[in-house]
Design a protein around this motif. Structure first.
Motif, PDB file in Angstrom:
ATOM      1  N   ALA A 275       9.934   1.852  -9.835  1.00 55.69           N
ATOM      2  CA  ALA A 275      10.251   2.987 -10.798  1.00 55.69           C
ATOM      3  C   ALA A 275      10.781   3.963 -10.259  1.00 55.69           C
ATOM      4  N   VAL A 276      10.470   4.995  -9.779  1.00 56.74           N
ATOM      5  CA  VAL A 276      11.237   6.141  -9.271  1.00 56.74           C
ATOM      6  C   VAL A 276      10.346   6.577  -8.130  1.00 56.74           C
ATOM      7  N   SER A 277      10.590   7.540  -7.205  1.00 59.61           N
ATOM      8  CA  SER A 277      10.937   8.265  -6.104  1.00 59.61           C
ATOM      9  C   SER A 277       9.320   8.857  -6.443  1.00 59.61           C
ATOM     10  N   TYR A 278       8.302   9.336  -5.524  1.00 61.44           N
ATOM     11  CA  TYR A 278       7.213  10.462  -5.500  1.00 61.44           C
ATOM     12  C   TYR A 278       6.085   9.455  -6.846  1.00 61.44           C
ATOM     13  N   ALA A 279       6.122   8.420  -7.293  1.00 61.20           N
ATOM     14  CA  ALA A 279       5.033   8.374  -7.930  1.00 61.20           C
ATOM     15  C   ALA A 279       4.026   8.480  -7.574  1.00 61.20           C
ATOM     16  N   ASP A 281       1.208  10.514  -6.538  1.00 64.94           N
ATOM     17  CA  ASP A 281       0.882  11.297  -5.218  1.00 64.94           C
ATOM     18  C   ASP A 281      -0.267  12.088  -5.071  1.00 64.94           C
ATOM     19  N   THR A 282      -1.094  13.288  -3.933  1.00 68.36           N
ATOM     20  CA  THR A 282      -2.731  13.120  -3.850  1.00 68.36           C
ATOM     21  C   THR A 282      -3.571  13.358  -5.057  1.00 68.36           C
ATOM     22  N   GLY A 283      -3.165  13.483  -6.162  1.00 68.00           N
ATOM     23  CA  GLY A 283      -3.959  13.229  -7.525  1.00 68.00           C
ATOM     24  C   GLY A 283      -3.925  12.198  -8.065  1.00 68.00           C
ATOM     25  N   ASN A 284      -3.390  11.421  -8.453  1.00 63.78           N
ATOM     26  CA  ASN A 284      -3.041  10.690  -9.492  1.00 63.78           C
ATOM     27  C   ASN A 284      -3.288   9.075  -7.920  1.00 63.78           C
ATOM     28  N   GLN A 285      -3.185   8.994  -7.149  1.00 64.44           N
ATOM     29  CA  GLN A 285      -4.120   8.020  -5.796  1.00 64.44           C
ATOM     30  C   GLN A 285      -5.599   7.916  -6.128  1.00 64.44           C
ATOM     31  N   VAL A 301       5.469   6.324  -2.985  1.00 62.22           N
ATOM     32  CA  VAL A 301       4.162   6.929  -2.330  1.00 62.22           C
ATOM     33  C   VAL A 301       4.706   7.837  -1.871  1.00 62.22           C
ATOM     34  N   LEU A 302       3.915   9.446  -2.007  1.00 57.40           N
ATOM     35  CA  LEU A 302       4.272  10.876  -1.091  1.00 57.40           C
ATOM     36  C   LEU A 302       3.220  10.160   0.072  1.00 57.40           C
ATOM     37  N   PRO A 303       3.379  10.896   1.632  1.00 59.37           N
ATOM     38  CA  PRO A 303       3.272   9.935   3.298  1.00 59.37           C
ATOM     39  C   PRO A 303       1.610  11.097   2.611  1.00 59.37           C
ATOM     40  N   GLU A 304       1.749  12.282   1.997  1.00 58.82           N
ATOM     41  CA  GLU A 304       0.049  12.602   1.987  1.00 58.82           C
ATOM     42  C   GLU A 304      -0.878  11.613   1.251  1.00 58.82           C
ATOM     43  N   ALA A 305      -0.388  10.700  -0.109  1.00 60.21           N
ATOM     44  CA  ALA A 305      -0.955  10.452  -0.958  1.00 60.21           C
ATOM     45  C   ALA A 305      -1.489   8.976   0.057  1.00 60.21           C
ATOM     46  N   GLU A 306      -0.630   8.759   0.867  1.00 63.04           N
ATOM     47  CA  GLU A 306      -0.374   7.169   1.466  1.00 63.04           C
ATOM     48  C   GLU A 306      -2.059   6.982   2.477  1.00 63.04           C
ATOM     49  N   ARG A 312      -9.557   4.794   2.519  1.00 68.02           N
ATOM     50  CA  ARG A 312     -10.554   4.170   1.004  1.00 68.02           C
ATOM     51  C   ARG A 312     -10.006   2.785   1.369  1.00 68.02           C
ATOM     52  N   GLY A 313      -9.166   2.467   2.011  1.00 67.36           N
ATOM     53  CA  GLY A 313      -9.047   1.513   2.340  1.00 67.36           C
ATOM     54  C   GLY A 313      -7.440   0.755   1.877  1.00 67.36           C
ATOM     55  N   VAL A 314      -6.793   1.424   0.362  1.00 66.83           N
ATOM     56  CA  VAL A 314      -5.562   1.033   0.148  1.00 66.83           C
ATOM     57  C   VAL A 314      -4.643   0.408   1.295  1.00 66.83           C
ATOM     58  N   THR A 315      -4.267  -0.188   1.476  1.00 64.43           N
ATOM     59  CA  THR A 315      -2.931  -1.151   2.224  1.00 64.43           C
ATOM     60  C   THR A 315      -1.433  -0.330   1.483  1.00 64.43           C
ATOM     61  N   VAL A 316      -0.463   0.294   1.898  1.00 66.51           N
ATOM     62  CA  VAL A 316       0.375  -0.090   1.742  1.00 66.51           C
ATOM     63  C   VAL A 316       1.973  -0.296   2.042  1.00 66.51           C
TER      64      VAL A 316
END
Length: 394
Positions: A275-279, A281-285, A301-306, A312-316
């Motif tokens: 859907a949208v960009s920036y869905a 972030d560092t909080g909801n990740q 996905v915001l870079p800081e969240a990625e 923690r092993g999640v691949t984007v």
């Protein structure tokens, strides 16, 4: 890879509503750039610049020196308005009229978030344009045949859905399946949650469900629909409106209605933000327990969240690869690499997207980096090759 400044950035203010629109041309190849036009409340010049840079990357990643389609440069347009607003269509027409000199000469555009191709075509005609992609016409061997081929392709339907609405989702699904194959994870039993059920999200859900995966959550603007045993994807698709919102009357007794952000923590191995960009972030990740996040949307996905997810092993799997199939299908069809045929289109998409996703993941493994960093490295390799052949335009 650091992003150079774009070739051109333009801010337009509508004299009727005071709303703003944007055009960013990141790069030209053979004097032309390609990239869609989005309409959403809160759209910014910075967002459009990031999307334009992403288009440069998508074009480069699909460069085939033997193909008829030669990658263009990257560009993007954006309008700060809710596409459902009463003034949205008039605003779109005025934006296209203002951008007419660029669309006629150097910017080939089309549908993106908030806008359908039919709507863009209708508004473009009202704005006095021949086509939203007319800047490409001088590069075609036979313009009449190419335009007819693309029109024929847009008229193709597969099980009630247009081929143009399915191409991108086919590419996203193949990226998912490639990742699962490399990890030796069977399709059956693999659960998927999708945010956004418009063109890209709906098609991705359909292809993954038909491949044997279980779609356990779908989020639209009204909230999240969930069922741990799997949702009826075809019923949900048939009950969508033009904005990807599902009529809840088709939900079955075992289906649940949850808050809009519940898709983040759905019990799924694969999350598809479409859907949208920036869905994310560092909080909801922190709520995400999936193994893969597959970016069907642009920049979700915001870079800081990625960085936190990777730790923690999640691949984007990044947008510049994952959702590039729509753009490639457009140009393969227009330039004549494929015909107006669903079987041929899906075969080419599956072959190309599997190869590209595999190449990215191989590079990530070899370099010890993330898939996004690997994709950027591939672009850095290819842009000089394209420039050597066609020249640098910055």
């Amino acid at each position: 890879m650091s992003a150079p400044a774009p070739l051109m950035s333009l801010v337009w203010t509508d004299h009727v509503t005071g709303r703003q629109g944007f055009l960013v041309v990141d790069r030209l190849v053979r004097g032309v750039a390609g990239g869609g036009l989005r309409m959403r409340p809160g759209c910014t010049l910075e967002e459009v610049a990031g999307l334009a840079r992403g288009m440069t990357m998508k074009e480069a990643l699909h460069y085939d020196p033997e193909g008829r389609y030669i990658p263009l440069g990257g560009a993007k347009g954006g309008i700060d308005c809710d596409p459902r607003a009463p003034e949205a269509y008039g605003l779109l027409v005025r934006y296209l009229r203002a951008m007419r000199p660029y669309i006629e000469t150097l910017w080939a555009t089309g549908e993106d978030l908030g806008l359908s191709q039919d709507l863009v075509d209708r508004a473009a005609a009202e704005a006095g344009l021949v086509s939203s992609v007319q800047a490409v016409y001088p590069l075609l061997d036979d313009e009449t045949a190419a335009r007819a081929r693309l029109a024929d392709a847009f008229a193709v339907e597969v099980d009630g859905i247009g081929l143009d609405e399915l191409a991108g989702g086919c590419g996203v699904a193949e990226s998912v399946l490639t990742a699962l194959d490399r990890a030796s994870v069977p399709y059956a039993g693999t659960r998927v949650a999708v945010q956004g059920f418009g063109t890209m999200g709906g098609a991705t859900a359909r292809f993954l469900a038909r491949a044997g995966l279980t779609v356990v959550a779908v989020a639209d603007i009204k909230g999240t629909m969930a069922n741990p045993a799997g949702l009826d994807v075809e019923a949900l698709l048939a009950a969508r409106d033009g904005y990807g919102t599902v009529d809840r009357r088709v939900l079955r007794p075992g289906d649940r209605e949850l808050p809009g952000d519940a898709w983040l923590s759905a019990g799924a191995e694969v999350l598809v933000p479409a859907a949208v960009s920036y869905a994310i972030d560092t909080g909801n990740q922190e709520r995400i327990g999936a193994r893969w996040i597959v970016e069907a949307a642009n920049m979700p996905v915001l870079p800081e969240a990625e960085a936190l997810l990777a730790a923690r092993g999640v691949t984007v799997l990044p947008d510049v690869v994952v959702n590039s199939g729509t753009n490639a299908w457009w140009w393969w069809t227009l330039f004549g690499d494929i015909g107006a045929d669903a079987g041929e289109a899906f075969a080419r998409l599956r072959r190309s997207m599997r190869a590209l996703t595999g190449l990215m993941l191989d590079r990530a493994d070899a370099d010890g980096t993330t898939p996004r960093a690997a994709a950027h490295a591939l672009v850095a390799d290819r842009l000089p090759v394209i420039a050597e052949r066609f020249g640098w335009y910055r």
